[in-house]
Design a protein around this motif. Structure first.
Motif, mmCIF file in Angstrom:
data_model
loop_
_atom_site.group_PDB
_atom_site.id
_atom_site.type_symbol
_atom_site.label_atom_id
_atom_site.label_comp_id
_atom_site.label_asym_id
_atom_site.label_seq_id
_atom_site.Cartn_x
_atom_site.Cartn_y
_atom_site.Cartn_z
ATOM 1 N N GLY A 211 -5.251 -1.338 5.571
ATOM 2 C CA GLY A 211 -4.641 -0.256 6.347
ATOM 3 C C GLY A 211 -4.038 -0.768 7.646
ATOM 4 O O GLY A 211 -4.141 -1.958 7.971
ATOM 5 N N ARG A 212 -3.403 0.136 8.382
ATOM 6 C CA ARG A 212 -2.659 -0.241 9.592
ATOM 7 C C ARG A 212 -3.428 -1.175 10.529
ATOM 8 O O ARG A 212 -2.963 -2.256 10.859
ATOM 9 C CB ARG A 212 -2.272 1.040 10.343
ATOM 10 N N TYR A 213 -4.640 -0.793 10.938
ATOM 11 C CA TYR A 213 -5.354 -1.580 11.949
ATOM 12 C C TYR A 213 -6.099 -2.778 11.369
ATOM 13 O O TYR A 213 -6.732 -3.535 12.097
ATOM 14 C CB TYR A 213 -6.294 -0.673 12.761
ATOM 15 N N ALA A 214 -6.043 -2.928 10.032
ATOM 16 C CA ALA A 214 -6.668 -4.107 9.416
ATOM 17 C C ALA A 214 -5.668 -5.250 9.304
ATOM 18 O O ALA A 214 -6.041 -6.395 9.092
ATOM 19 C CB ALA A 214 -7.196 -3.744 8.031
ATOM 20 N N ARG A 215 -4.381 -4.934 9.465
ATOM 21 C CA ARG A 215 -3.346 -5.941 9.192
ATOM 22 C C ARG A 215 -3.155 -6.929 10.334
ATOM 23 O O ARG A 215 -3.022 -6.533 11.495
ATOM 24 C CB ARG A 215 -2.012 -5.249 8.914
ATOM 25 N N PHE A 216 -3.090 -8.204 9.991
ATOM 26 C CA PHE A 216 -2.868 -9.244 11.013
ATOM 27 C C PHE A 216 -1.583 -8.957 11.792
ATOM 28 O O PHE A 216 -1.535 -9.154 13.004
ATOM 29 C CB PHE A 216 -2.775 -10.624 10.361
ATOM 30 N N ALA A 217 -0.551 -8.483 11.083
ATOM 31 C CA ALA A 217 0.732 -8.246 11.757
ATOM 32 C C ALA A 217 0.601 -7.187 12.838
ATOM 33 O O ALA A 217 1.365 -7.174 13.801
ATOM 34 C CB ALA A 217 1.783 -7.828 10.738
#
Ligand code: HEM
Ligand code: HEM
Length: 221
Positions: free
Chosen positions: A75-81
């Motif tokens: 999900g959004r806040y799990a992404r490295f980017a």
């Protein structure tokens, strides 16, 4: 004309409901507390209960493998980017912390993000060197080279041949990385405590429930 009290009530409820948002998805939370448990087990069983040590170390490796995939697919806040920043942004953020004027981040702040990367890299190295030690054939091949490139690390004073020195080198690197982890965890906990205090929120609880106060003006969402 008076305003309808029910309308006021329901909009207040709506506002209250919108106050808190889901930030950490369930898998990030399971990963986090699973990693804490596996790391603690590996640490405590080192040189005490070797089979347990190796199982816990492999569990650490599996959790990191999952987290790397999730860093691209989650999900959004799990992404490295979403959270990994360059050195300049990270140093600027740390400067802001020193001046007491850093912004609140809904996801990882830049310093926390650097810590996440440092923890993932250090633990990967710890698990890899542990695995090489536990697999004697690979250990001889890989750490033989290590003993040649970094003889200082292989200097274990027991008068053994290249193979012995190689094992000594691997063990040395394994132990150094494990010790570095203790330092990183201490800094991690300090960072969590400081950010919790500065922004008046319990970040440890947020890593359990997944929820945080919604972004206010000036916050970075
Ligand atoms: C062995 C000990 C620990 C390790 C290796 C560790 C590792 C990590 C990692 C890798 C993350 C990134 C999570 C993700 O995005 O996947 C993280 C975040 C976090 N950890 Fe830990 N952790 C440890 C102990 C703890 C403890 C004891 C607490 C609570 C007191 C804690 C609280 C948090 C919080 C609140 C975050 C989110 C930080 C933020 O808001 O940006 N950690 N930790
Ligand atoms: C990733 C988490 C791990 C941590 C934090 C960790 C930590 C440690 C520590 C602190 C030691 C003691 C070093 C010393 O003083 O000699 C050690 C030794 C050792 N570890 Fe790990 N380790 C981990 C993973 C692994 C894995 C995955 C394996 C193998 C599958 C492994 C195999 C070993 C072996 C063979 C030793 C040497 C035992 C001896 O000869 O006394 N470790 N580890």
């Amino acid at each position: 004309m008076t305003t309808d009290p029910i309308a006021i009530d329901s909009s207040a409820t709506l506002r209250r409901g919108a106050d808190v948002v889901r930030v950490w998805d369930p898998l990030v939370r399971v990963f986090h507390w699973g990693l804490v448990a596996a790391f603690a087990t590996a640490w405590l069983s080192a040189e005490e209960i070797q089979p347990l040590h190796e199982i816990a170390g492999y569990a650490v490796a599996a959790l990191i493998g999952f987290r790397i995939v999730w860093g691209f697919a989650g999900g959004r806040y799990a992404r490295f980017a979403q959270f990994v920043r360059g050195p300049r942004a990270t140093l600027a953020y740390i400067g802001d912390v020193a001046k007491g004027r850093e912004r609140r981040y809904l996801g990882h702040n830049p310093a926390g993000a650097a810590m996440v990367v440092a923890i993932l890299v250090t633990l990967s190295g710890t698990a890899l060197t542990g695995w090489l030690m536990a697999e004697p054939e690979r250990a001889t091949a890989v750490s033989g080279q290590l003993a040649i490139v970094a003889p200082a690390l292989a200097d274990d004073d027991d008068g053994g041949g290249v193979e012995r020195e190689a094992d000594g080198a691997l063990k040395e690197v394994h132990e150094t990385l494990a010790n570095a982890m203790l330092l990183l965890v201490a800094l991690h906990l300090g960072g969590v405590a400081l950010a919790s205090f500065r922004h008046r929120e319990n970040l440890a609880r947020a890593m359990v429930t997944g929820r945080k106060r919604a972004a206010g003006p000036g916050d970075v969402a």
